[in-house]
Design a protein around this motif. Structure first.
Motif, mmCIF file in Angstrom:
data_model
loop_
_atom_site.group_PDB
_atom_site.id
_atom_site.type_symbol
_atom_site.label_atom_id
_atom_site.label_comp_id
_atom_site.label_asym_id
_atom_site.label_seq_id
_atom_site.Cartn_x
_atom_site.Cartn_y
_atom_site.Cartn_z
ATOM 1 N N LEU A 239 55.780 -23.194 -5.731
ATOM 2 C CA LEU A 239 55.124 -23.699 -6.934
ATOM 3 C C LEU A 239 53.657 -23.281 -6.990
ATOM 4 O O LEU A 239 53.032 -22.990 -5.967
ATOM 5 N N LEU A 240 53.127 -23.289 -8.221
ATOM 6 C CA LEU A 240 51.727 -22.999 -8.498
ATOM 7 C C LEU A 240 51.127 -24.144 -9.298
ATOM 8 O O LEU A 240 51.828 -24.830 -10.043
ATOM 9 N N SER A 241 49.843 -24.331 -9.174
ATOM 10 C CA SER A 241 49.160 -25.340 -9.998
ATOM 11 C C SER A 241 48.458 -24.714 -11.195
ATOM 12 O O SER A 241 48.074 -25.407 -12.143
ATOM 13 N N GLU A 242 48.280 -23.390 -11.187
ATOM 14 C CA GLU A 242 47.663 -22.684 -12.311
ATOM 15 C C GLU A 242 48.490 -21.448 -12.630
ATOM 16 O O GLU A 242 49.010 -20.780 -11.728
ATOM 17 N N LEU A 243 48.566 -21.125 -13.926
ATOM 18 C CA LEU A 243 49.358 -19.980 -14.369
ATOM 19 C C LEU A 243 48.458 -18.813 -14.738
ATOM 20 O O LEU A 243 47.343 -19.006 -15.231
ATOM 21 N N PRO A 244 48.932 -17.602 -14.527
ATOM 22 C CA PRO A 244 48.175 -16.436 -14.998
ATOM 23 C C PRO A 244 48.194 -16.366 -16.524
ATOM 24 O O PRO A 244 49.039 -16.970 -17.181
ATOM 25 N N MET A 245 47.238 -15.625 -17.076
ATOM 26 C CA MET A 245 47.190 -15.423 -18.529
ATOM 27 C C MET A 245 48.106 -14.258 -18.903
ATOM 28 O O MET A 245 48.072 -13.201 -18.271
ATOM 29 N N TYR A 246 48.913 -14.490 -19.926
ATOM 30 C CA TYR A 246 49.769 -13.425 -20.440
ATOM 31 C C TYR A 246 49.317 -13.044 -21.848
ATOM 32 O O TYR A 246 48.795 -13.892 -22.584
ATOM 33 N N ILE B 168 61.830 -26.966 -13.549
ATOM 34 C CA ILE B 168 60.487 -27.376 -13.134
ATOM 35 C C ILE B 168 59.442 -26.838 -14.113
ATOM 36 O O ILE B 168 58.567 -27.575 -14.594
ATOM 37 N N HIS B 169 59.568 -25.575 -14.459
ATOM 38 C CA HIS B 169 58.543 -24.933 -15.274
ATOM 39 C C HIS B 169 58.516 -25.500 -16.703
ATOM 40 O O HIS B 169 57.439 -25.839 -17.223
ATOM 41 N N PHE B 170 59.679 -25.599 -17.327
ATOM 42 C CA PHE B 170 59.719 -26.113 -18.698
ATOM 43 C C PHE B 170 59.264 -27.569 -18.760
ATOM 44 O O PHE B 170 58.541 -27.968 -19.670
ATOM 45 N N SER B 171 59.709 -28.386 -17.802
ATOM 46 C CA SER B 171 59.390 -29.810 -17.858
ATOM 47 C C SER B 171 57.922 -30.091 -17.534
ATOM 48 O O SER B 171 57.381 -31.122 -17.944
ATOM 49 N N GLU B 172 57.267 -29.171 -16.827
ATOM 50 C CA GLU B 172 55.863 -29.362 -16.475
ATOM 51 C C GLU B 172 54.907 -28.746 -17.495
ATOM 52 O O GLU B 172 53.701 -28.963 -17.429
ATOM 53 N N THR B 173 55.447 -27.958 -18.419
ATOM 54 C CA THR B 173 54.613 -27.273 -19.408
ATOM 55 C C THR B 173 54.563 -28.094 -20.695
ATOM 56 O O THR B 173 55.606 -28.462 -21.244
ATOM 57 N N LYS C 8 49.814 -30.649 -12.276
ATOM 58 C CA LYS C 8 50.953 -29.888 -12.785
ATOM 59 C C LYS C 8 51.474 -28.927 -11.727
ATOM 60 O O LYS C 8 50.709 -28.393 -10.914
ATOM 61 N N GLN C 9 52.796 -28.707 -11.762
ATOM 62 C CA GLN C 9 53.421 -27.769 -10.847
ATOM 63 C C GLN C 9 54.292 -26.804 -11.636
ATOM 64 O O GLN C 9 55.173 -27.231 -12.392
#
Length: 554
Positions: free
Chosen positions: A178-185, A38-43, A2-3
């Motif tokens: 781009l990132l492969s991992e997201l921070p926790m919110y 990118i973000h919406f389509s990869e999530t 994922k990106q």
């Protein structure tokens, strides 16, 4: 792998959408909004739809929101792309359809420097939105906390007001980190409060004292609860209930064809049939005749019931009731006396007379736009959801029995520009089949409504092609000018065959009644692709047939 975008403002926004259960995102291609795409389509939490034309994309999002009765996010690049959303935003505003408008933008200090695709986007929709917000760029002081709070406020406003809210998102380059991992919110504490309604005793007294009570319902979605509540009011002839085709209410004792009944009213009739208590429900009323009637009737009391709008349409408004119709009538029925009133019988006699004349005319009418709508009123399968385009389509529909269907029409601003896109967006999210009935000018105008890959194969479109904007032959005024053919009704000789082929739709054309009836059953049968049926009535004097119909009702 994922990106995800490295832009924290977009990460926060996506997190907030997920928290509030907003999963549908319509994306129009571009570079400045690439981080959002990118973000919406990869999530995994989002259903993304790519629609190129921003004007069409916004109407498709509106249709999706109508279908699922929950907000839809639409996102585009900067500049004129954002401005192309405006027609759908105005429609959503006046129809109370929840759209979350996410416009990517250049950094704020680039505005008016002649940088590419840069316009004054902040507050672009201010006149027709319930809120306008601008996120901070990631490097601004306190950006994360501010953007968290702004996104929360915007989404809750969209849900509370059930209408469009704009979030403008300045994004500096680079756009493709781009990132492969997201921070926790953190989880969101939702603060939307539901209103409770208690009916004032003064309204109960006004109801019980009134001798002539009329309830007029305008544009609204189907409601089983409201249908049952109004049925209780007409069961013993306590009130006259006037409905329109897009009121989505259905009962034999409702008066569902108002234009049939009041078209030939004299000044004396205006007084004879006038209510002393008028209760209006919902939004825009299609019938110009009923507006003229009630303005002249000047009722002593007029209550309007709607959570969002309280317009003084009939210049007699005395009570603004800012609650759902279901909540209001649910309380009212606990207190009022359901006594019969002779006012109902007065209207019932009128209805019997006019309905018989209507049937007489239908029996002798020939192939035309009028006859097409008569035939469709009994040939469409009962489980279909029917969208009518504006102009003559919705007006013809008013004359016939379409009440057994779920009916929709863009009556917020009553424009022809997004009818096809709205219907296709609705079809994309509706498990039951959708039918669009449209005039050819509305269809040609919004042809990009077919330019997407998500239209289900059980979608159907009926285009009635009368060779121009025939509504302008019907309404008084245009026919007296020299500009009628070229500049007002826009006479033409185009058809939809090559358009259907281009977008992968099946296509059939008919130009007589016998063939129309023969092909309709097969037209509605399941197929591997959506279909268009074009009904050519260009050789028919449709306007004269409709005018003759109203003369026959006299």
């Amino acid at each position: 792998m994922k990106q995800f975008t490295s832009k924290r403002s977009i990460q926060i926004l996506a997190h907030m959408l997920k928290e509030y259960g907003i999963h549908n995102v319509v994306i129009s291609p571009g570079s400045r909004n690439a981080p959002l795409a990118i973000h919406f389509s990869e999530t995994d939490d989002f259903n993304c739809y790519s629609i190129v034309d921003e004007r069409s994309a916004a109407f498709a999002g509106l249709g999706m929101a109508k279908s699922e009765k929950k907000p839809v996010a639409i996102t585009c690049t900067s500049g004129s792309a954002a401005a192309n959303y405006y027609p759908a935003v105005t429609e959503a505003f006046y129809q109370n359809i929840p759209l979350l408008i996410l416009t990517a933008d250049r950094p704020a200090d680039y505005v008016d420097l002649f940088d590419g695709q840069t316009i004054r986007q902040q507050h672009l929709f201010q006149q027709h939105s319930y809120g306008d917000f601008q996120l901070l760029e990631d490097d601004a002081e306190g950006a994360d906390d501010t953007n968290f709070n702004l996104a929360k406020k915007a989404i809750e406003l969209c849900l509370e007001k059930c209408g469009p809210v704009h979030i403008n998102i300045p994004l500096a380059e680079p756009l493709y980190e781009l990132l492969s991992e997201l921070p926790m919110y953190p989880a969101v504490e939702k603060t939307i409060q539901k209103k409770k309604y208690e009916i004032p005793s003064t309204l109960v007294a006004e109801w019980n004292l009134a001798k002539r009570i009329m309830i007029l319902t305008g544009t609204r979605d189907h409601s089983k609860d409201l249908d049952m509540q109004l049925q209780q009011l007409v069961k013993n002839h306590s009130a006259v209930v006037l409905t329109e085709v897009n009121s989505n209410l259905n009962h034999p004792k409702f008066f569902s064809h108002t234009d049939r009944y009041i078209t030939s009213f004299t000044e004396e009739d205006f007084r004879t049939y006038a209510p002393d208590l008028l209760i209006t429900v919902g939004q825009n009323v299609v019938s110009k005749r009923v507006k003229q009637f009630l303005r002249k009737a000047a009722p002593k009391q007029h209550w309007h019931i709607d959570p969002h709008w309280q317009p003084d349409t009939y210049f007699a408004l005395t009570e603004k009731i800012e609650v759902s119709a279901e909540a209001f009538f649910g309380r009212l029925l606990n207190f009022i006396a359901l006594e019969p009133r002779t006012y109902f019988n007065l209207w019932d006699v009128l209805r019997d007379k006019k309905d018989e004349k209507h049937l007489e005319y239908c029996r002798r009418s020939s192939f035309s736009d009028f006859k097409l709508f008569e035939i469709l009123s009994y040939k469409i399968p009962e489980n279909w959801h029917v969208h009518f385009s504006n102009s003559s389509a919705i007006r013809y529909a008013q004359l016939f029995d379409f009440q057994k269907y779920h009916v929709h029409c863009n009556r917020g601003t009553s424009g022809i520009d997004g009818s096809t896109s709205t219907a296709m967006g609705y079809a994309m999210k509706n498990p039951e089949p959708t039918l669009l009935i449209t005039g050819e000018l509305s269809f040609f105008y919004d042809i990009n409504g077919l330019w997407n890959q998500y239209i289900p194969p059980y979608t159907r479109i009926i285009v009635f092609n009368n060779g121009g904007g025939d509504i302008f032959r019907i309404i008084p005024g245009p026919a007296s000018t020299n500009a009628l053919d070229e500049f007002i009704l826009t006479k033409h000789q185009r058809n939809a065959e090559l358009m259907a082929k281009n977008f992968g739709f099946g296509y059939t054309r008919v130009d007589d009644e016998e063939t129309l009836i023969r092909v309709l059953d097969n037209f509605f049968k399941p197929d591997s692709k959506p279909k268009i049926l074009e009904v050519d009535t260009s050789a028919v004097e449709n306007a004269e047939i409709l005018k003759d119909y109203f003369r026959h009702l006299d």
